[in-house]
Design a protein around this motif. Structure first.
Motif, PDB file in Angstrom:
ATOM      1  N   LEU A  26     -91.775   8.914 -11.815  1.00 43.87           N
ATOM      2  CA  LEU A  26     -92.889   9.415 -11.008  1.00 43.87           C
ATOM      3  C   LEU A  26     -94.229   8.905 -11.510  1.00 43.87           C
ATOM      4  CD1 LEU A  26     -91.379  12.971 -10.935  1.00 43.87           C
ATOM      5  CD2 LEU A  26     -91.473  11.411  -8.992  1.00 43.87           C
ATOM      6  N   GLY A  27     -94.362   8.763 -12.816  1.00 42.72           N
ATOM      7  CA  GLY A  27     -95.618   8.254 -13.373  1.00 42.72           C
ATOM      8  C   GLY A  27     -95.849   6.815 -12.943  1.00 42.72           C
ATOM      9  N   TYR A 173     -87.171  23.991 -21.134  1.00 43.61           N
ATOM     10  CA  TYR A 173     -87.800  23.153 -20.106  1.00 43.61           C
ATOM     11  C   TYR A 173     -88.579  24.039 -19.128  1.00 43.61           C
ATOM     12  CZ  TYR A 173     -88.400  19.794 -16.276  1.00 43.61           C
ATOM     13  OH  TYR A 173     -88.936  18.987 -15.299  1.00 43.61           O
ATOM     14  N   TYR A 207     -86.876  17.162  -6.219  1.00 44.38           N
ATOM     15  CA  TYR A 207     -85.839  16.536  -7.046  1.00 44.38           C
ATOM     16  C   TYR A 207     -85.872  15.039  -6.757  1.00 44.38           C
ATOM     17  CZ  TYR A 207     -81.087  15.486  -8.766  1.00 44.38           C
ATOM     18  OH  TYR A 207     -79.999  14.950  -9.412  1.00 44.38           O
ATOM     19  N   ASN A 211     -85.506   8.601 -14.691  1.00 44.72           N
ATOM     20  CA  ASN A 211     -84.801   8.601 -15.981  1.00 44.72           C
ATOM     21  C   ASN A 211     -84.764   9.984 -16.623  1.00 44.72           C
ATOM     22  OD1 ASN A 211     -84.191   5.840 -16.039  1.00 44.72           O
ATOM     23  ND2 ASN A 211     -86.282   5.358 -16.684  1.00 44.72           N
ATOM     24  N   ARG A 215     -81.990  11.453 -20.069  1.00 44.46           N
ATOM     25  CA  ARG A 215     -82.328  11.472 -21.492  1.00 44.46           C
ATOM     26  C   ARG A 215     -81.568  12.562 -22.259  1.00 44.46           C
ATOM     27  NH1 ARG A 215     -88.285  11.064 -24.381  1.00 44.46           N
ATOM     28  NH2 ARG A 215     -87.599  11.927 -26.367  1.00 44.46           N
TER      29      ARG A 215
HETATM   30  N1  LIG Z   1     -87.517  13.803 -11.534  1.00 44.76           N
HETATM   31  C1  LIG Z   1     -87.541  15.050 -11.079  1.00 44.76           C
HETATM   32  O1  LIG Z   1     -86.713  15.437 -10.253  1.00 44.76           O
HETATM   33  C2  LIG Z   1     -88.580  16.002 -11.570  1.00 44.76           C
HETATM   34  C3  LIG Z   1     -88.561  17.299 -11.039  1.00 44.76           C
HETATM   35  C4  LIG Z   1     -89.553  18.190 -11.421  1.00 44.76           C
HETATM   36  C5  LIG Z   1     -90.545  17.799 -12.296  1.00 44.76           C
HETATM   37  N2  LIG Z   1     -90.523  16.538 -12.813  1.00 44.76           N
HETATM   38  C6  LIG Z   1     -91.588  16.179 -13.768  1.00 44.76           C
HETATM   39  O2  LIG Z   1     -92.088  14.902 -13.480  1.00 44.76           O
HETATM   40  C7  LIG Z   1     -92.643  14.328 -14.662  1.00 44.76           C
HETATM   41  C8  LIG Z   1     -92.214  12.873 -14.782  1.00 44.76           C
HETATM   42  O3  LIG Z   1     -90.821  12.812 -14.966  1.00 44.76           O
HETATM   43  P1  LIG Z   1     -89.881  11.680 -14.327  1.00 44.76           P
HETATM   44  O4  LIG Z   1     -88.922  12.380 -13.474  1.00 44.76           O
HETATM   45  O5  LIG Z   1     -90.691  10.580 -13.794  1.00 44.76           O
HETATM   46  O6  LIG Z   1     -89.077  11.229 -15.641  1.00 44.76           O
HETATM   47  P2  LIG Z   1     -88.952   9.844 -16.411  1.00 44.76           P
HETATM   48  O7  LIG Z   1     -88.597   8.734 -15.474  1.00 44.76           O
HETATM   49  O8  LIG Z   1     -88.020  10.111 -17.541  1.00 44.76           O
HETATM   50  O9  LIG Z   1     -90.403   9.589 -16.959  1.00 44.76           O
HETATM   51  C9  LIG Z   1     -90.934  10.409 -17.983  1.00 44.76           C
HETATM   52  C10 LIG Z   1     -92.100   9.688 -18.612  1.00 44.76           C
HETATM   53  O10 LIG Z   1     -92.621  10.509 -19.659  1.00 44.76           O
HETATM   54  C11 LIG Z   1     -92.741   9.709 -20.811  1.00 44.76           C
HETATM   55  N3  LIG Z   1     -92.676  10.440 -22.067  1.00 44.76           N
HETATM   56  C12 LIG Z   1     -91.628  11.112 -22.606  1.00 44.76           C
HETATM   57  N4  LIG Z   1     -91.944  11.549 -23.835  1.00 44.76           N
HETATM   58  C13 LIG Z   1     -93.210  11.148 -24.074  1.00 44.76           C
HETATM   59  C14 LIG Z   1     -94.089  11.251 -25.169  1.00 44.76           C
HETATM   60  N5  LIG Z   1     -93.720  11.847 -26.309  1.00 44.76           N
HETATM   61  N6  LIG Z   1     -95.323  10.714 -25.078  1.00 44.76           N
HETATM   62  C15 LIG Z   1     -95.710  10.074 -23.956  1.00 44.76           C
HETATM   63  N7  LIG Z   1     -94.918   9.906 -22.890  1.00 44.76           N
HETATM   64  C16 LIG Z   1     -93.681  10.440 -22.960  1.00 44.76           C
HETATM   65  C17 LIG Z   1     -91.582   8.723 -20.716  1.00 44.76           C
HETATM   66  O11 LIG Z   1     -91.787   7.640 -21.600  1.00 44.76           O
HETATM   67  P3  LIG Z   1     -90.493   6.830 -22.179  1.00 44.76           P
HETATM   68  O12 LIG Z   1     -89.999   5.995 -21.038  1.00 44.76           O
HETATM   69  O13 LIG Z   1     -91.055   6.026 -23.292  1.00 44.76           O
HETATM   70  O14 LIG Z   1     -89.508   7.856 -22.623  1.00 44.76           O
HETATM   71  C18 LIG Z   1     -91.690   8.351 -19.258  1.00 44.76           C
HETATM   72  O15 LIG Z   1     -92.704   7.412 -19.050  1.00 44.76           O
HETATM   73  C19 LIG Z   1     -92.191  15.231 -15.806  1.00 44.76           C
HETATM   74  O16 LIG Z   1     -93.274  16.040 -16.196  1.00 44.76           O
HETATM   75  C20 LIG Z   1     -91.098  16.082 -15.192  1.00 44.76           C
HETATM   76  O17 LIG Z   1     -91.016  17.360 -15.791  1.00 44.76           O
HETATM   77  C21 LIG Z   1     -89.571  15.635 -12.469  1.00 44.76           C
END
Ligand SMILES: NC(=O)c1ccc[n+]([C@@H]2O[C@H](COP(=O)([O-])OP(=O)(O)OC[C@H]3O[C@@H](n4cnc5c(N)ncnc54)[C@H](OP(=O)(O)O)[C@@H]3O)[C@@H](O)[C@H]2O)c1
Length: 305
Positions: A26-27, A173, A207, A211, A215
């Motif tokens: 998402l980022g 979480y 949802y 990644n 993890r």
């Molecule tokens: N995907 C969903 O369905 C979902 C649902 C609800 C909320 N969210 C929220 O959406 C946000 C983004 O998640 P995503 O789904 O895009 O997951 P993602 O693909 O795993 O991306 C997570 C990002 O956070 C970074 N990160 C992890 N630990 C870190 C640290 N110590 N310092 C700096 N950056 C760090 C990761 O970097 P690395 O690649 O280096 O690990 C990655 O760039 C999160 O806050 C999550 O809670 C996601």
């Protein structure tokens, strides 16, 4: 609300934005969307090489994109301090901070400062980051906090905030995602009280296949869980690009007000186009939020407002 898409992002050529966790999921899509509309985007990444790869991918799609990769490890208060100093030195100010990075349902680990990892990265790191960038954001800017449907299961026990007595990876979480909302709303209350022209808003992606789901199983060494997560992502989740729309809406649309919360408007908020959504009563509790703010200041050593 009509179906809001990437094409509807208003011109961002006057925007200087920071997106945490911009190398993945998402980022990445948030950074890509902002850059496509002309924003200068600082990709704040734990692994600079992954950040550079993300920047290259955005650059390939949008050759005019204005991007900058900087190292930020939210699991280290020193790293947060260094990152914020670098950004403040390089830029006159910031218009947008997207607190997006996160970890989900991992085995219990601790940050460099001894915080439980999910609370440490998802909330405390972003709390410190916002505080350290606060003065740069004092120009009618926005702070977007990325929460989750899981905030609904979240609860606080300040006697065991770091889950030392007992640890459940999903409860941890949920607490961290509740903290994101408590923070977003409390920040807005404090901005209002001080008359600071800045907006604090929140969003969740429903949802989305990223990644995030892999993890935890990887760190547990569970191939079965990894397969199950991958299957669920393929069958049920929406794309990361679509999941980033509520964040992008909250970050860019002129009709957004401080304290708003956006998520997908479809079935159970799991998928769909951005809409304003509701959060739990607990997430709006000013007493709980005030206590979390106080504890966050104490733990991070960062005070603002
Ligand atoms: N995907 C969903 O369905 C979902 C649902 C609800 C909320 N969210 C929220 O959406 C946000 C983004 O998640 P995503 O789904 O895009 O997951 P993602 O693909 O795993 O991306 C997570 C990002 O956070 C970074 N990160 C992890 N630990 C870190 C640290 N110590 N310092 C700096 N950056 C760090 C990761 O970097 P690395 O690649 O280096 O690990 C990655 O760039 C999160 O806050 C999550 O809670 C996601």
């Amino acid at each position: 609300m009509t179906r809001w898409t990437l094409d509807d992002i208003p011109d961002q050529s006057a925007t200087c934005a920071v997106v945490t966790g911009a190398n993945s999921g998402l980022g990445f899509e948030t950074a890509r969307g902002l850059a496509s509309a002309g924003a200068h985007v600082v990709l704040a990444c734990r692994r600079p090489d992954a950040g550079e790869a993300a920047a290259a991918a955005i650059d390939e799609a949008f050759p005019d994109a204005s991007l900058e990769v900087r190292e930020l490890d939210l699991a280290s208060l020193d790293s947060v301090k260094r990152f914020a100093r670098g950004v403040r030195q390089a830029h006159d100010g910031l218009d947008l901070l997207v607190n997006n990075a996160g970890v989900m349902a991992i085995p219990r680990r601790e940050t460099a400062d001894g915080f439980e990892m999910q609370l440490g990265v998802n909330h405390l790191g972003h709390f410190a980051l916002t505080g350290r960038l606060f003065d740069a954001l004092r120009r009618g800017s926005r702070v977007v906090s990325v929460s989750s449907i899981y905030h609904r299961q979240g609860a606080f026990d300040f006697d065991d905030l770091q889950w030392e007595d007992s640890y459940d990876k999903w409860d941890a979480y949920a607490r961290s995602k509740l903290a994101n909302l408590l923070f977003a709303y409390e920040l807005q209350r404090r901005l209002d009280a001080e008359g600071v022209e800045m907006k604090s808003v929140a969003a969740h992606p429903g949802y989305a296949a990223t990644n995030l789901q892999s993890r935890g199983p990887k760190e547990m060494g569970s191939r079965l869980r990894l397969l199950a997560m991958k299957a669920a992502n393929a069958l049920v989740a929406q794309s990361a690009r679509k999941g980033a729309l509520p964040t992008l809406y909250a970050a860019t649309m002129p009709d957004v007000e401080g304290g708003d919360y956006y998520g997908p408007g479809g079935f159970r908020e799991l998928r769909g186009y951005p809409e304003q959504v509701a959060s739990t009563e607990r997430s709006k509790d000013p007493v709980l939020a005030g206590e979390l703010w106080r504890v966050s200041e104490e733990l991070t050593g960062v005070s603002f407002l």
